[in-house]
Design a protein around this motif. Sequence first.
Motif, PDB file in Angstrom:
ATOM      1  N   HIS A  21       0.816  -1.214   0.000  1.00 27.14           N
ATOM      2  CA  HIS A  21       0.000   0.000   0.000  1.00 27.14           C
ATOM      3  C   HIS A  21       0.850   1.265   0.000  1.00 27.14           C
ATOM      4  O   HIS A  21       0.532   2.241   0.663  1.00 27.14           O
ATOM      5  CB  HIS A  21      -0.941  -0.006   1.207  1.00 27.14           C
ATOM      6  N   VAL A  58      -0.641   4.980  -0.222  1.00 20.19           N
ATOM      7  CA  VAL A  58      -1.869   4.991   0.577  1.00 20.19           C
ATOM      8  C   VAL A  58      -1.497   4.962   2.057  1.00 20.19           C
ATOM      9  O   VAL A  58      -2.087   5.688   2.866  1.00 20.19           O
ATOM     10  CB  VAL A  58      -2.769   3.783   0.227  1.00 20.19           C
ATOM     11  N   GLU A  59      -0.534   4.139   2.390  1.00 23.78           N
ATOM     12  CA  GLU A  59       0.001   4.087   3.748  1.00 23.78           C
ATOM     13  C   GLU A  59       1.409   4.678   3.679  1.00 23.78           C
ATOM     14  O   GLU A  59       2.409   3.983   3.547  1.00 23.78           O
ATOM     15  CB  GLU A  59      -0.025   2.638   4.270  1.00 23.78           C
ATOM     16  N   GLN A  94       0.517   3.848  -6.381  1.00 24.13           N
ATOM     17  CA  GLN A  94      -0.543   4.242  -7.304  1.00 24.13           C
ATOM     18  C   GLN A  94      -0.140   5.558  -7.957  1.00 24.13           C
ATOM     19  O   GLN A  94      -0.187   6.605  -7.330  1.00 24.13           O
ATOM     20  CB  GLN A  94      -1.869   4.367  -6.564  1.00 24.13           C
ATOM     21  N   HIS A 103      -7.495   1.905  -1.206  1.00 21.65           N
ATOM     22  CA  HIS A 103      -6.957   0.869  -0.327  1.00 21.65           C
ATOM     23  C   HIS A 103      -7.663  -0.447  -0.621  1.00 21.65           C
ATOM     24  O   HIS A 103      -8.833  -0.621  -0.311  1.00 21.65           O
ATOM     25  CB  HIS A 103      -7.148   1.242   1.140  1.00 21.65           C
ATOM     26  N   SER A 161      -5.124  -6.467   1.712  1.00 20.39           N
ATOM     27  CA  SER A 161      -4.017  -7.338   1.316  1.00 20.39           C
ATOM     28  C   SER A 161      -4.498  -8.674   0.772  1.00 20.39           C
ATOM     29  O   SER A 161      -3.917  -9.226  -0.164  1.00 20.39           O
ATOM     30  CB  SER A 161      -3.098  -7.589   2.519  1.00 20.39           C
ATOM     31  N   HIS A 215       3.059  -2.105   6.680  1.00 22.09           N
ATOM     32  CA  HIS A 215       1.753  -1.460   6.565  1.00 22.09           C
ATOM     33  C   HIS A 215       1.691  -0.276   7.518  1.00 22.09           C
ATOM     34  O   HIS A 215       2.546  -0.116   8.383  1.00 22.09           O
ATOM     35  CB  HIS A 215       0.637  -2.455   6.915  1.00 22.09           C
TER      36      HIS A 215
END
Length: 196
Positions: free
Chosen positions: A29, A32-33, A56, A63, A66, A89
């Motif tokens: 991620h 996003v994270e 991304q 999101h 996983s 994460h």
Amino acid sequence: MHTERVTIEGTAFLTTLHLAGPIGLLALHGGVEGGTAELATEVAARTGATLLTFTQPEGPPTHIPSTRIGPCTPLTTFLTHTTLTISLHGHNRRSMPRTIYVGGSHRPAARILATALSVLPFTPITTLSAIPHPLRGLHPDNPVNQTRYGGVQLELPVQARTTHPVPTHPEVPPREVVEGIVAGVRTLMEREEARW
């Protein structure tokens, strides 16, 4: 270093894969994270671990859990090449801003990483019953558990992922967190050479 675009559930990702040692650093991620991709990249570069990050490049951040990421060629290659995964994460539990949850199916490896991180101003928690259920990383469909020995899922608070209070690109992970994970990965590599 190989980059490839993949689409998962209608969302476009840019994957970056570097095959190296048998321990793998995974950031599903990235972006996003925030800070997870940068942290995985730096730790892999310093330890000789294999690396796979998902970011991304355009559009609003999405999101995808996983357990729903994959199969795609970069992830399949990563899982085939590595024997144990450390998946990074981010969590946003505001009541726990200095807590690192250490989940995943390989509990001895989780304890090794927690020990390496215990000198930080953060508190690593390995007791599964004390980790919120969505952050435990135990589902068999989670990529962290799909290598030969399974893996460790590190759920990091914002302060353990970036030194900036607002998002930047690239994020800059805190030095002490980098050093802690590097130390833990090096210990895991020694154990892997002895075949656990």
